[in-house]
Design a protein around this motif. Structure first.
Motif, mmCIF file in Angstrom:
data_model
loop_
_atom_site.group_PDB
_atom_site.id
_atom_site.type_symbol
_atom_site.label_atom_id
_atom_site.label_comp_id
_atom_site.label_asym_id
_atom_site.label_seq_id
_atom_site.Cartn_x
_atom_site.Cartn_y
_atom_site.Cartn_z
ATOM 1 N N ALA A 102 -2.604 5.637 -2.864
ATOM 2 C CA ALA A 102 -3.863 6.119 -3.423
ATOM 3 C C ALA A 102 -3.856 6.055 -4.948
ATOM 4 O O ALA A 102 -2.804 5.988 -5.581
ATOM 5 N N TYR A 103 -5.048 6.068 -5.521
ATOM 6 C CA TYR A 103 -5.261 6.152 -6.965
ATOM 7 C C TYR A 103 -5.744 7.562 -7.301
ATOM 8 O O TYR A 103 -6.386 8.215 -6.473
ATOM 9 N N MET A 104 -5.490 8.009 -8.525
ATOM 10 C CA MET A 104 -6.024 9.307 -8.957
ATOM 11 C C MET A 104 -7.550 9.302 -8.903
ATOM 12 O O MET A 104 -8.168 10.322 -8.639
ATOM 13 N N ASP A 105 -8.150 8.142 -9.113
ATOM 14 C CA ASP A 105 -9.610 8.041 -9.065
ATOM 15 C C ASP A 105 -10.162 8.414 -7.690
ATOM 16 O O ASP A 105 -11.354 8.720 -7.560
ATOM 17 N N ASP A 106 -9.311 8.382 -6.668
ATOM 18 C CA ASP A 106 -9.749 8.750 -5.326
ATOM 19 C C ASP A 106 -10.149 10.225 -5.246
ATOM 20 O O ASP A 106 -10.792 10.639 -4.284
ATOM 21 N N LEU A 107 -9.775 11.005 -6.254
ATOM 22 C CA LEU A 107 -10.118 12.430 -6.276
ATOM 23 C C LEU A 107 -11.492 12.695 -6.887
ATOM 24 O O LEU A 107 -12.080 13.748 -6.657
ATOM 25 N N ILE A 108 -11.993 11.746 -7.657
ATOM 26 C CA ILE A 108 -13.232 11.957 -8.408
ATOM 27 C C ILE A 108 -14.422 12.109 -7.460
ATOM 28 O O ILE A 108 -14.657 11.265 -6.589
ATOM 29 N N GLY A 109 -15.155 13.192 -7.671
ATOM 30 C CA GLY A 109 -16.381 13.412 -6.912
ATOM 31 C C GLY A 109 -16.182 13.728 -5.452
ATOM 32 O O GLY A 109 -17.142 13.744 -4.691
ATOM 33 N N GLU A 110 -14.973 13.958 -5.053
ATOM 34 C CA GLU A 110 -14.697 14.228 -3.643
ATOM 35 C C GLU A 110 -14.423 15.707 -3.425
ATOM 36 O O GLU A 110 -13.726 16.336 -4.214
ATOM 37 N N ASP A 111 -14.964 16.254 -2.365
ATOM 38 C CA ASP A 111 -14.670 17.627 -1.959
ATOM 39 C C ASP A 111 -13.659 17.531 -0.818
ATOM 40 O O ASP A 111 -14.020 17.459 0.356
ATOM 41 N N LEU A 112 -12.393 17.478 -1.216
ATOM 42 C CA LEU A 112 -11.330 17.250 -0.245
ATOM 43 C C LEU A 112 -10.505 18.521 -0.035
ATOM 44 O O LEU A 112 -10.352 19.326 -0.957
ATOM 45 N N PRO A 113 -9.939 18.665 1.156
ATOM 46 C CA PRO A 113 -9.037 19.795 1.385
ATOM 47 C C PRO A 113 -7.823 19.706 0.457
ATOM 48 O O PRO A 113 -7.431 18.615 0.024
ATOM 49 N N ARG A 122 0.264 12.833 -5.057
ATOM 50 C CA ARG A 122 1.629 12.358 -4.821
ATOM 51 C C ARG A 122 1.644 10.832 -4.743
ATOM 52 O O ARG A 122 2.472 10.172 -5.374
ATOM 53 N N GLU A 123 0.718 10.259 -3.977
ATOM 54 C CA GLU A 123 0.676 8.803 -3.839
ATOM 55 C C GLU A 123 0.347 8.119 -5.166
ATOM 56 O O GLU A 123 0.897 7.060 -5.471
ATOM 57 N N ALA A 124 -0.539 8.704 -5.945
ATOM 58 C CA ALA A 124 -0.873 8.114 -7.250
ATOM 59 C C ALA A 124 0.364 8.109 -8.149
ATOM 60 O O ALA A 124 0.587 7.145 -8.900
ATOM 61 N N HIS A 125 1.165 9.152 -8.055
ATOM 62 C CA HIS A 125 2.419 9.200 -8.822
ATOM 63 C C HIS A 125 3.358 8.086 -8.356
ATOM 64 O O HIS A 125 3.952 7.386 -9.185
ATOM 65 N N TYR A 126 3.492 7.911 -7.047
ATOM 66 C CA TYR A 126 4.345 6.830 -6.518
ATOM 67 C C TYR A 126 3.830 5.472 -6.973
ATOM 68 O O TYR A 126 4.606 4.578 -7.310
ATOM 69 N N ARG A 127 2.509 5.303 -6.975
ATOM 70 C CA ARG A 127 1.905 4.037 -7.438
ATOM 71 C C ARG A 127 2.345 3.748 -8.874
ATOM 72 O O ARG A 127 2.747 2.630 -9.199
ATOM 73 N N GLU A 128 2.277 4.754 -9.721
ATOM 74 C CA GLU A 128 2.696 4.578 -11.117
ATOM 75 C C GLU A 128 4.176 4.228 -11.208
ATOM 76 O O GLU A 128 4.571 3.399 -12.042
ATOM 77 N N GLN A 129 4.996 4.836 -10.366
ATOM 78 C CA GLN A 129 6.428 4.546 -10.381
ATOM 79 C C GLN A 129 6.691 3.095 -9.961
ATOM 80 O O GLN A 129 7.528 2.406 -10.556
ATOM 81 N N TRP A 130 5.973 2.610 -8.947
ATOM 82 C CA TRP A 130 6.145 1.221 -8.515
ATOM 83 C C TRP A 130 5.659 0.248 -9.594
ATOM 84 O O TRP A 130 6.213 -0.835 -9.760
ATOM 85 N N GLU A 131 4.619 0.630 -10.334
ATOM 86 C CA GLU A 131 4.169 -0.209 -11.444
ATOM 87 C C GLU A 131 5.263 -0.309 -12.506
ATOM 88 O O GLU A 131 5.479 -1.375 -13.096
ATOM 89 N N LYS A 132 5.975 0.784 -12.747
ATOM 90 C CA LYS A 132 7.108 0.770 -13.677
ATOM 91 C C LYS A 132 8.229 -0.121 -13.150
ATOM 92 O O LYS A 132 8.870 -0.834 -13.919
#
Length: 162
Positions: A102-113, A122-132
């Motif tokens: 997932a991307y952090m942008d997936d949180l924008i405008g969403e009413d999520l649990p 967590r997934e956005a953090h992993y994404r950034e780590q894989w980019e590194k």
């Protein structure tokens, strides 16, 4: 092209470690795309070194793989540099590490649990780590090539002096 999307495990970690890539590289020398969720835990890399030392035939590089898709594989910050170093030694032609995180942008405008928001973070953090990992991989490959060129030049100089 070879791949498999493993279902999530109860531990949250895919079953295949980076060590599996040694055997894939050896047995699939023309493979250019691999889809394989990985557990990049650096503790397992010591096993890889032992495997490659015990079996010299597994020490080579596989120069065909250009694309690796790791699905939703988690990676801890402490594993970024060891994973990049390992991949650069095994797959120097690798240019892309794709994922389904997932991307952090997936949180924008969403009413999520809360649990879903936490998963996305967590997934956005992993994404950034894989980019590194990819960024470091590309740098390590460049350094390795430069070192090989220096070794060739030194060898040629020594040969000409004899």
């Amino acid at each position: 092209r070879f791949g498999n999307q493993f279902p999530p495990t109860t531990s949250g970690r895919p079953p295949a470690t980076l060590n599996a890539l040694v055997f894939i590289a050896h047995h699939c020398p023309h493979l250019d795309t691999l889809i394989l969720p990985l557990n990049p835990h650096s503790g397992a890399l010591a096993d890889s070194v032992a495997i490659r030392e015990a079996h010299p035939i597994l020490r080579g590089e596989q120069r065909a793989l250009t694309s690796l898709n790791i699905g939703r594989s988690p990676i801890d910050g402490k594993d970024v540099v060891p994973a990049a170093a390992f991949l650069s030694g095994l797959f120097p032609a690798l240019k892309n590490i794709h994922n389904s995180l997932a991307y952090m942008d997936d949180l924008i405008g969403e009413d999520l649990p809360y649990e879903e928001r936490l998963r996305i973070c967590r997934e956005a953090h992993y994404r950034e780590q894989w980019e590194k990992v990819l960024e470091l991989h590309l740098g390590f490959v460049m350094v390795r090539e430069e070192e090989r060129e220096w070794a060739r030049v030194r060898s040629a100089i020594r040969s000409s002096q004899n």
